[in-house]
Scaffold this motif. Sequence first.
Motif, PDB file in Angstrom:
ATOM      1  N   GLY A   3      -1.642   3.317   3.418  1.00  0.00           N
ATOM      2  CA  GLY A   3      -2.483   4.157   2.589  1.00  0.00           C
ATOM      3  C   GLY A   3      -3.460   3.340   1.767  1.00  0.00           C
ATOM      4  N   GLN A   4      -4.207   4.021   0.931  1.00  0.00           N
ATOM      5  CA  GLN A   4      -5.186   3.387   0.061  1.00  0.00           C
ATOM      6  C   GLN A   4      -4.854   3.722  -1.389  1.00  0.00           C
ATOM      7  OE1 GLN A   4      -7.605   1.371   1.315  1.00  0.00           O
ATOM      8  NE2 GLN A   4      -6.738   1.767   3.360  1.00  0.00           N
ATOM      9  N   TRP A   5      -5.270   2.841  -2.293  1.00  0.00           N
ATOM     10  CA  TRP A   5      -5.020   3.082  -3.714  1.00  0.00           C
ATOM     11  C   TRP A   5      -6.077   4.007  -4.296  1.00  0.00           C
ATOM     12  CZ3 TRP A   5      -0.447   2.579  -5.487  1.00  0.00           C
ATOM     13  CH2 TRP A   5       0.402   1.608  -4.988  1.00  0.00           C
ATOM     14  N   ASP A  27      -4.537   9.792  -4.810  1.00  0.00           N
ATOM     15  CA  ASP A  27      -3.294  10.214  -4.170  1.00  0.00           C
ATOM     16  C   ASP A  27      -2.260   9.090  -4.157  1.00  0.00           C
ATOM     17  OD1 ASP A  27      -4.313  12.712  -3.721  1.00  0.00           O
ATOM     18  OD2 ASP A  27      -4.897  12.318  -1.643  1.00  0.00           O
ATOM     19  N   GLY A  28      -2.722   7.860  -3.934  1.00  0.00           N
ATOM     20  CA  GLY A  28      -1.814   6.721  -3.928  1.00  0.00           C
ATOM     21  C   GLY A  28      -1.208   6.472  -5.300  1.00  0.00           C
ATOM     22  N   TRP A  29      -2.021   6.572  -6.326  1.00  0.00           N
ATOM     23  CA  TRP A  29      -1.512   6.353  -7.682  1.00  0.00           C
ATOM     24  C   TRP A  29      -0.594   7.481  -8.130  1.00  0.00           C
ATOM     25  CZ3 TRP A  29      -1.363   1.794  -9.556  1.00  0.00           C
ATOM     26  CH2 TRP A  29      -2.345   0.853  -9.234  1.00  0.00           C
ATOM     27  N   ALA A  64       1.252   6.671   3.786  1.00  0.00           N
ATOM     28  CA  ALA A  64       0.259   7.633   4.277  1.00  0.00           C
ATOM     29  C   ALA A  64       0.526   7.910   5.753  1.00  0.00           C
ATOM     30  CB  ALA A  64      -1.164   7.100   4.081  1.00  0.00           C
ATOM     31  N   THR A  98       0.836  -1.196   0.000  1.00  0.00           N
ATOM     32  CA  THR A  98       0.000   0.000   0.000  1.00  0.00           C
ATOM     33  C   THR A  98       0.872   1.247   0.000  1.00  0.00           C
ATOM     34  OG1 THR A  98      -0.098  -0.099   2.419  1.00  0.00           O
ATOM     35  CG2 THR A  98      -1.918  -1.100   1.194  1.00  0.00           C
ATOM     36  N   PRO A  99       0.396   2.337  -0.590  1.00  0.00           N
ATOM     37  CA  PRO A  99       1.201   3.557  -0.641  1.00  0.00           C
ATOM     38  C   PRO A  99       1.375   4.178   0.736  1.00  0.00           C
ATOM     39  CG  PRO A  99      -1.016   3.992  -1.446  1.00  0.00           C
ATOM     40  CD  PRO A  99      -0.915   2.504  -1.252  1.00  0.00           C
TER      41      PRO A  99
END
Length: 561
Positions: A235-237, A240-242, A225, A222-223
């Motif tokens: 984090g979540q996809w 902002d994550g992408w 955060a 996960t990214p």
Amino acid sequence: MGAITADASSGAVSSDASLQRTINWTGAFWVASGVPALVLFSMGAIAATVGKPAWLVWMISIGFGFVQAFTYAEIAGLFPNKTGGASVYGAVAWVKYSKLVAPLSIWCNWVAWSPVLSIGAGLAAGYILTAMFAPDAAINTWQLTLLDLGALKEGLTLRINATFIIGAALLMLVYGIQNGGILRSAKTTMILGLSGLVPLMLIGLVPLVTGDMPVDNFFPLTPLAYDAVGNVVDGQWTVDGWVLMAGGLFIAAWSTYGFETAVCYTREFKDPKKDTFKAIFYSGLLCVAVFTLVPLAFQGHLGLGQMVSPAVTDASGAVTTAATYDGMLAPDIYSGMGVASALAGILGGGAFIANLLMTMLVMALLLAIMTTMSGASRTLYQGAEDGLLPKFLSRVNEHGAPTSAMWTNMGVNIVLLMMSDYIFLLAAANVSYIIFNFLNLNSGWIHRMDRPDWERPYKAPTILIVLGTLLAFVNITMMGLGANIWGAGTLMSGLVMAAAVIPIFMWRHYVTDKGQFPKAMMEDMHLTADEKGVSTRAGVLPYLTLAAGALIVYVTSSMVS
């Protein structure tokens, strides 16, 4: 050594003082072997920005670079008498469609590669200072600020300090070696390559043998955060994550795509028909190994990291002291200055082993500087020979080294070495590199359409030309989405740097050369109207390609602005 040693008589310089055919593909391999050291430039920044998917960023990026290399190998084979790399060969494809795109290709390649000199010298100087002095020693803390560049990125300045002084000395050392011509450079880089690449390979392989690869340091995928307090969370996809992922892939490309520099030396190969493909293919295999294993070992050893101390705010709520973190999120990991110490910890062995490894990594950085000084100076040289850049850049010395281009590189990088944030410099320069890749990956199919019957010592499978074209658009999408995560002014600064070639070319072409290309360029690039086998069969497609690229950058950057 025999593979790159030429007969002494072949080193004689002709009366017209030009580049000399003194190396084969192994010579270019060793000159290009500085590219794996580029992992040291942005590995910490990517890890500290993207988080746990950082290792995946490097694997995807080197995969992209390897696919793209086949297009560059094909177009290099079309022009065995030219030097300067893919940007020069790509410029031939574009010049009949637009005079301005040809110099843009060459300029963007140089703008992208040239900062390796300043960033590499700065990191090497930082490693030396870290090994010899305590962080709070006076030599590490004094600084003379010359100019505030906060409008581009907060805290960015031009300054003189110990890092600048030592870095400038290292640049002069490399220049002295390069001034002796490509053969001496190839011999030196083989020595530096062996001593600099060994620690990188050990760092990549030791954790695999010892099993020091905790799964928790890589997953969940996960990214990065943070919660409201500043603690690290998964984090979540979301968008902002992408965007973080795109930014990671954007800046990793500056390192992983770099082995295309192996085709810069086509003009100096003894047998360009055989040597060109071998040079880029085997350089690519080396880069696949390093760019896959080293980031895995680095992340497995450090882990993501957690907050050590929270941010300090004043009465109005403004942050006066930023939160600090350990692991991959530590400040010296982002800047790159702490990467060597972290890598030394992977091998263990105490202070002696740490300092030995630090020394070898400095040599790896010197190797990267030599690789870049060789390639970037030859790009400027060929651009001047072809009437696209100022004439003085085409001068060479008695050894066949493009001295004027090398001094230009040196002068620019002495200034860049003063910058306080090398990551911002790298990201801004990478905008030009993505533009260069976009133009030259598309030049593959333009050459196929306009020069279908030309001899191709190496002809890439059509599927790889197609994939390279698709990746050209993937690259600029990543640039539009992710460039500005490295600083709000990154994308615009990079576009301005790229556009700077327009007045330079206009002066050379319309003032110096009176609107005519040099005769040698007209013949070598086959621009005469009656040239057989060359036409503009691509029609409007190149113009549509440029328009589509500009639209993608505008739309994607607007989405995240």
